[in-house]
Each structure stands twice: as structure tokens, then as C-alpha cells.
Scaffold this active site. Structure first.
Site, PDB file in Angstrom:
ATOM      1  N   PHE A 123       0.829  -1.216   0.000  1.00 49.75           N
ATOM      2  CA  PHE A 123       0.000   0.000   0.000  1.00 49.75           C
ATOM      3  C   PHE A 123       0.864   1.267   0.000  1.00 49.75           C
ATOM      4  O   PHE A 123       0.659   2.176  -0.818  1.00 49.75           O
ATOM      5  CB  PHE A 123      -0.994  -0.118   1.176  1.00 49.75           C
ATOM      6  CG  PHE A 123      -1.083   1.052   2.091  1.00 49.75           C
ATOM      7  CD1 PHE A 123      -1.686   2.229   1.686  1.00 49.75           C
ATOM      8  CD2 PHE A 123      -0.587   0.960   3.389  1.00 49.75           C
ATOM      9  CE1 PHE A 123      -1.793   3.301   2.555  1.00 49.75           C
ATOM     10  CE2 PHE A 123      -0.695   2.026   4.250  1.00 49.75           C
ATOM     11  CZ  PHE A 123      -1.288   3.206   3.835  1.00 49.75           C
ATOM     12  N   ASP A 156       9.059  -7.503  -4.779  1.00 46.95           N
ATOM     13  CA  ASP A 156       7.982  -7.761  -3.811  1.00 46.95           C
ATOM     14  C   ASP A 156       7.649  -9.255  -3.868  1.00 46.95           C
ATOM     15  O   ASP A 156       7.468  -9.799  -4.955  1.00 46.95           O
ATOM     16  CB  ASP A 156       6.752  -6.923  -4.193  1.00 46.95           C
ATOM     17  CG  ASP A 156       5.793  -6.749  -3.030  1.00 46.95           C
ATOM     18  OD1 ASP A 156       5.463  -5.603  -2.702  1.00 46.95           O
ATOM     19  OD2 ASP A 156       5.363  -7.770  -2.454  1.00 46.95           O
ATOM     20  N   GLY A 194       1.652  -7.552  -0.522  1.00 48.42           N
ATOM     21  CA  GLY A 194       1.529  -6.652  -1.674  1.00 48.42           C
ATOM     22  C   GLY A 194       0.718  -7.325  -2.774  1.00 48.42           C
ATOM     23  O   GLY A 194       0.583  -8.552  -2.796  1.00 48.42           O
ATOM     24  N   ASP A 221      11.774 -12.517  -2.899  1.00 50.08           N
ATOM     25  CA  ASP A 221      11.728 -12.319  -1.456  1.00 50.08           C
ATOM     26  C   ASP A 221      13.070 -11.740  -1.002  1.00 50.08           C
ATOM     27  O   ASP A 221      14.129 -12.269  -1.393  1.00 50.08           O
ATOM     28  CB  ASP A 221      11.472 -13.687  -0.790  1.00 50.08           C
ATOM     29  CG  ASP A 221      11.062 -13.543   0.657  1.00 50.08           C
ATOM     30  OD1 ASP A 221      11.826 -12.921   1.433  1.00 50.08           O
ATOM     31  OD2 ASP A 221       9.994 -14.062   1.008  1.00 50.08           O
ATOM     32  N   ILE A 222      13.041 -10.710  -0.172  1.00 48.83           N
ATOM     33  CA  ILE A 222      14.307 -10.094   0.260  1.00 48.83           C
ATOM     34  C   ILE A 222      15.134 -11.038   1.138  1.00 48.83           C
ATOM     35  O   ILE A 222      16.304 -10.778   1.397  1.00 48.83           O
ATOM     36  CB  ILE A 222      14.101  -8.737   0.984  1.00 48.83           C
ATOM     37  CG1 ILE A 222      13.160  -8.875   2.181  1.00 48.83           C
ATOM     38  CG2 ILE A 222      13.609  -7.684   0.011  1.00 48.83           C
ATOM     39  CD1 ILE A 222      13.119  -7.641   3.087  1.00 48.83           C
ATOM     40  N   TYR A 225       8.341  -6.235  16.696  1.00 46.51           N
ATOM     41  CA  TYR A 225       8.309  -5.407  15.481  1.00 46.51           C
ATOM     42  C   TYR A 225       9.093  -4.106  15.678  1.00 46.51           C
ATOM     43  O   TYR A 225       9.898  -3.699  14.837  1.00 46.51           O
ATOM     44  CB  TYR A 225       6.856  -5.098  15.106  1.00 46.51           C
ATOM     45  CG  TYR A 225       6.716  -4.075  14.013  1.00 46.51           C
ATOM     46  CD1 TYR A 225       6.981  -4.409  12.685  1.00 46.51           C
ATOM     47  CD2 TYR A 225       6.344  -2.763  14.293  1.00 46.51           C
ATOM     48  CE1 TYR A 225       6.863  -3.464  11.678  1.00 46.51           C
ATOM     49  CE2 TYR A 225       6.222  -1.814  13.293  1.00 46.51           C
ATOM     50  CZ  TYR A 225       6.485  -2.174  11.990  1.00 46.51           C
ATOM     51  OH  TYR A 225       6.382  -1.225  11.002  1.00 46.51           O
ATOM     52  N   LYS A 266      12.469  -3.059  13.571  1.00 48.00           N
ATOM     53  CA  LYS A 266      12.585  -1.849  12.750  1.00 48.00           C
ATOM     54  C   LYS A 266      13.725  -0.952  13.244  1.00 48.00           C
ATOM     55  O   LYS A 266      14.420  -0.317  12.463  1.00 48.00           O
ATOM     56  CB  LYS A 266      11.242  -1.102  12.763  1.00 48.00           C
ATOM     57  CG  LYS A 266      10.231  -1.716  11.823  1.00 48.00           C
ATOM     58  CD  LYS A 266      10.580  -1.297  10.422  1.00 48.00           C
ATOM     59  CE  LYS A 266      10.004  -2.132   9.347  1.00 48.00           C
ATOM     60  NZ  LYS A 266      10.443  -1.696   8.011  1.00 48.00           N
ATOM     61  N   VAL A 309       0.875   5.335   8.874  1.00 47.93           N
ATOM     62  CA  VAL A 309       0.511   5.776   7.528  1.00 47.93           C
ATOM     63  C   VAL A 309      -0.867   5.216   7.155  1.00 47.93           C
ATOM     64  O   VAL A 309      -1.174   4.070   7.458  1.00 47.93           O
ATOM     65  CB  VAL A 309       1.575   5.293   6.521  1.00 47.93           C
ATOM     66  CG1 VAL A 309       1.258   5.827   5.129  1.00 47.93           C
ATOM     67  CG2 VAL A 309       2.969   5.729   6.971  1.00 47.93           C
TER      68      VAL A 309
HETATM   69  C1  UD2 Z   1       2.713   0.727  14.607  1.00 49.82           C
HETATM   70  C2  UD2 Z   1       3.542   2.016  14.433  1.00 49.82           C
HETATM   71  C3  UD2 Z   1       3.377   2.530  12.989  1.00 49.82           C
HETATM   72  C4  UD2 Z   1       3.716   1.448  11.975  1.00 49.82           C
HETATM   73  C5  UD2 Z   1       2.816   0.252  12.250  1.00 49.82           C
HETATM   74  C6  UD2 Z   1       3.053  -0.914  11.291  1.00 49.82           C
HETATM   75  C7  UD2 Z   1       3.349   3.010  16.691  1.00 49.82           C
HETATM   76  C8  UD2 Z   1       2.870   4.176  17.475  1.00 49.82           C
HETATM   77  N1  UD2 Z   1       3.060   3.043  15.356  1.00 49.82           N
HETATM   78  O1  UD2 Z   1       1.362   1.077  14.440  1.00 49.82           O
HETATM   79  O2  UD2 Z   1       4.221   3.658  12.799  1.00 49.82           O
HETATM   80  O3  UD2 Z   1       5.076   1.102  12.020  1.00 49.82           O
HETATM   81  O4  UD2 Z   1       3.048  -0.216  13.608  1.00 49.82           O
HETATM   82  O5  UD2 Z   1       2.254  -2.006  11.615  1.00 49.82           O
HETATM   83  O6  UD2 Z   1       3.958   2.099  17.199  1.00 49.82           O
HETATM   84  N2  UD2 Z   1      -6.669  -0.788  17.207  1.00 49.82           N
HETATM   85  C9  UD2 Z   1      -7.986  -0.888  17.639  1.00 49.82           C
HETATM   86  N3  UD2 Z   1      -8.837  -1.676  16.913  1.00 49.82           N
HETATM   87  C10 UD2 Z   1      -8.456  -2.348  15.788  1.00 49.82           C
HETATM   88  C11 UD2 Z   1      -7.105  -2.223  15.366  1.00 49.82           C
HETATM   89  C12 UD2 Z   1      -6.245  -1.440  16.098  1.00 49.82           C
HETATM   90  O7  UD2 Z   1      -8.373  -0.311  18.645  1.00 49.82           O
HETATM   91  O8  UD2 Z   1      -9.294  -3.042  15.182  1.00 49.82           O
HETATM   92  C13 UD2 Z   1      -5.758   0.099  17.967  1.00 49.82           C
HETATM   93  C14 UD2 Z   1      -4.447  -0.530  18.391  1.00 49.82           C
HETATM   94  O9  UD2 Z   1      -4.577  -1.216  19.614  1.00 49.82           O
HETATM   95  C15 UD2 Z   1      -3.555   0.713  18.489  1.00 49.82           C
HETATM   96  C16 UD2 Z   1      -4.100   1.642  17.399  1.00 49.82           C
HETATM   97  O10 UD2 Z   1      -5.391   1.153  17.089  1.00 49.82           O
HETATM   98  O11 UD2 Z   1      -3.715   1.341  19.742  1.00 49.82           O
HETATM   99  C17 UD2 Z   1      -3.261   1.629  16.128  1.00 49.82           C
HETATM  100  O12 UD2 Z   1      -3.032   0.280  15.771  1.00 49.82           O
HETATM  101  P1  UD2 Z   1      -2.397  -0.115  14.345  1.00 49.82           P
HETATM  102  O13 UD2 Z   1      -2.272  -1.601  14.329  1.00 49.82           O
HETATM  103  O14 UD2 Z   1      -3.142   0.536  13.259  1.00 49.82           O
HETATM  104  O15 UD2 Z   1      -0.986   0.590  14.365  1.00 49.82           O
HETATM  105  P2  UD2 Z   1       0.192   0.707  15.479  1.00 49.82           P
HETATM  106  O16 UD2 Z   1      -0.060   1.936  16.290  1.00 49.82           O
HETATM  107  O17 UD2 Z   1       0.442  -0.573  16.146  1.00 49.82           O
END
Ligand code: UD2
Length: 314
Positions: free
Chosen positions: A12, A33, A38, A56-57, A144, A148, A174
Site C-alpha cells: 500500500f 515484492d 503486496g 523475497d528479500i 516489530y 525496525k 501511515v
Molecule cells: C505501529 C507504528 C506505525 C507502523 C505500524 C506498522 C506506533 C505508534 N506506530 O502502528 O508507525 O510502524 O506499527 O504495523 O507504534 N486498534 C484498535 N482496533 C483495531 C485495530 C487497532 O483499537 O481493530 C488500535 C491498536 O490497539 C492501536 C491503534 O489502534 O492502539 C493503532 O493500531 P495499528 O495496528 O493501526 O498501528 P500501530 O499503532 O500498532
């Protein structure tokens, strides 16, 4: 390869970057990719200008020849998701650490020009102060986040030991068109939008007062190009926040989406997610100063565009 290479270019974010490269004059772009998350369909409108390698990388022998002589390698291929890295740590370790090492090693051996590495805001963990700036000590809370962060360290060390130009961009949550909402590991906004259009409540993990610096995908793509063009003496070996600089709680975000759609749906709440960061917000000063970062999309504008895309495709 004498054209720009995007690993993860069918994803994406990667596919948005490919479209931006082509829109800004690149004659062709090479995409590496493994098509695990993807999709070739993400490149549909630009497929004629893309050389797609389903590699695959983790496979160094097949990867290395593709990076030889590349002027810029945008390294976005990864297995994302904090919760996935907790439930299945081995595959994400292999893709995110071993795969990144392979990309860097191939770039040194093949004399590639510069690597732009997709790092993650998760590296910060729970810092005491907001916004989060690059000078703060990282405190990863999940495999994770650690993976990273390790990639960033590898980039910096490959710059100092081998002279490879690298720039690490910490992506902050993003979102945008083409983010796949179909997995439990999908980004929260893609899940929210699908639920909204289906008129079903989302499940919010925890109290919903956690906050994120949601960044529109085109602003991130633009910044990747700026990082590729910035003077090496200033930026090489360094880490920059690639965020918008704002912060919204999940509760606020769901309410905002409901208002945009003219509906009222109460979310459901579940237990907090292990490894979750509480608050996230980028200090963008360094990226503005050194890279010319200038996000164009407000959160609301990004949401509007993304919602329209889901409406037309779901
Ligand atoms: C992390 C990184 C982001 C990126 C991403 C890749 C942080 C702050 N951000 O995103 O930059 O690298 O990983 O995967 O670490 N949630 C709900 N309900 C749902 C799904 C998610 O409440 O159905 C919550 C989740 O618990 C979190 C927030 O939404 O508090 C964001 O979750 P996410 O999985 O979209 O992204 P996040 O923050 O882990």
C-alpha cells in the site's frame, strides 16, 4: 539496475511511492515484492512503467543482482504489525532484520547509490514527552519495534563502515487508499473505514484514549523522494521522523469519521493490545530542516480521500 528500486513496491505505501516516482519524472521503476501482502493490482494504473520482480528479500542470491548499480533503493519490504510480531516473531524477524541486512549488503556489494529505509515510529515506545524527537532514546515495546530499530542501526553502521548512503525515515501510522482492511493485523484506519461503510461498530482495544500521528500516504511518498535528493553530507546515516505532527485519539477519530459519514455508531471496547504504544506524535522539525518535509494533507482531508476510495472499491 540503473533505475530506482522499491522493495515492497506492490504494497500500500510502496505502490504510492512508485506512482509518485513516475509522476515526478522517473521513466521506469523496478519493484521487488514477494507478493505476500503486496498485490500486483496496487500497481494497475502504472503497470506498464514498472518492472515487477516477485522476489523475497530473504533470498540473497536472487535479490543481489536486482540491486546492483541502482541509483536509489527505497527499502519498504517488511512484515508489519506489532501484534503479528508478538504472535509470530520468527517470520517478522527474518523479513525485517535478515531481509534488511540482505538489502544493505547487496547495495554495498553492488555499489548502489543510496538506501531510503522505512523505519517505524514504534521504535520510540512510551516516551515521557510529546512530540517525539529523534534525539530521544528508543524504547521498543514489541518485536516489530525492535526489528525496525535494528534496521536503522544497520543503516547507520553500513554508512559509517562501508560508506553506503542511507537515510532512515520513521513512518508514523501511515494511512490512505489501498491499505488492506481484511486482516486482524490491518492498520486501524482501514478497519475503521470498512466498519463505517458497513454501518458496524469497530472494536477499540483499550479505552480508545491512545493517540496516533496518522500520516497520509502521499505525504510519506513525497518525503521518501526528498530524502533521496537531500545532500548526502547532511542526511546520510541519519534518522528522521516521517510524521504529520498532529495527534488524534481513537475515540476522536471514530467520532470524526461518523460525523463525516453522517451516522452515529457507538464503538465496542476490548482488552488493551499487548505491545501497544500509548501516545504517538512526531516532532517534524529535523525532517523539515534537512529534508524539506512539508506535509500537504490535513488528517481530515486524508480521511475524506481515503473514505472515498473505500466507498468506490469495497
Ligand atoms: C505501529 C507504528 C506505525 C507502523 C505500524 C506498522 C506506533 C505508534 N506506530 O502502528 O508507525 O510502524 O506499527 O504495523 O507504534 N486498534 C484498535 N482496533 C483495531 C485495530 C487497532 O483499537 O481493530 C488500535 C491498536 O490497539 C492501536 C491503534 O489502534 O492502539 C493503532 O493500531 P495499528 O495496528 O493501526 O498501528 P500501530 O499503532 O500498532
Amino acid at each position: 539496475m540503473n533505475i530506482a528500486v522499491v522493495t515492497g513496491g506492490a504494497g500500500f505505501i510502496g505502490s504510492a511511492l512508485v506512482r509518485t516516482l513516475l509522476a515526478q519524472g522517473a521513466p521506469r521503476v523496478a519493484v521487488i515484492d514477494n507478493l505476500s501482502s503486496g498485490k500486483e493490482a496496487n500497481l494497475a494504473e502504472v503497470r506498464g512503467s514498472v518492472d515487477l520482480y516477485a522476489v523475497d528479500i530473504r533470498d540473497y542470491a536472487r535479490l543481489a543482482p536486482l540491486l546492483k548499480g541502482a541509483p536509489v533503493v527505497y527499502h519498504l519490504a517488511a512484515i508489519p504489525s506489532v501484534p503479528r510480531s508478538i504472535s509470530e516473531p520468527a517470520p517478522s524477524h527474518e523479513a525485517n532484520i535478515d531481509g534488511t541486512f540482505n538489502v544493505l549488503r547487496a547495495c554495498v556489494e553492488g555499489r548502489a547509490g543510496r538506501v531510503i529505509y522505512a523505519a517505524s515510529s514504534s521504535a520510540y515506545g512510551d516516551t515521557e514527552a510529546l512530540p517525539k524527537s529523534e534525539t530521544m532514546a528508543p524504547r521498543p515495546k514489541s518485536p516489530y519495534a525492535l526489528q525496525k530499530l535494528t534496521g536503522e542501526y544497520y543503516c547507520a553502521v553500513f554508512t559509517s563502515c562501508y560508506g553506503l548512503e542511507t537515510v532512515s525515515l520513521r513512518f508514523f501510522n501511515v494511512f490512505g487508499p489501498r491499505q488492506d482492511p481484511s486482516s486482524p493485523y490491518s492498520g486501524v484506519l482501514s478497519i475503521f473505514m470498512k466498519r463505517l461503510l458497513e454501518r458496524r461498530p469497530p472494536v477499540i482495544f483499550g479505552d480508545g484514549e491512545q493517540s496516533r500521528d496518522f500520516t497520509y500516504v502521499e505525504d510519506v511518498a513525497e518525503l521518501c523522494l526528498k530524502a533521496a535528493r537531500a545532500p548526502g553530507a547532511t542526511v546520510s546515516g541519519h534518522v528522521y521522523n516521517a510524521g504529520n505532527g498532529c495527534r488524534y485519539t481513537l475515540n476522536e477519530t471514530w467520532r470524526l469519521l461518523c460525523r463525516m459519514e453522517g451516522v452515529e455508531i457507538q464503538p465496542e471496547y476490548g482488552p488493551p493490545r499487548p505491545g501497544d504504544v500509548r501516545h504517538s506524535q512526531a516532532d517534524t522539525a529535523a525532517a523539515v530542516r534537512d529534508l524539506g518535509h512539508a506535509p500537504r494533507f490535513s488528517f481530515e482531508e486524508g480521511l475524506r480521500r481515503t473514505l472515498e476510495w473505500y466507498r468506490s472499491t469495497l
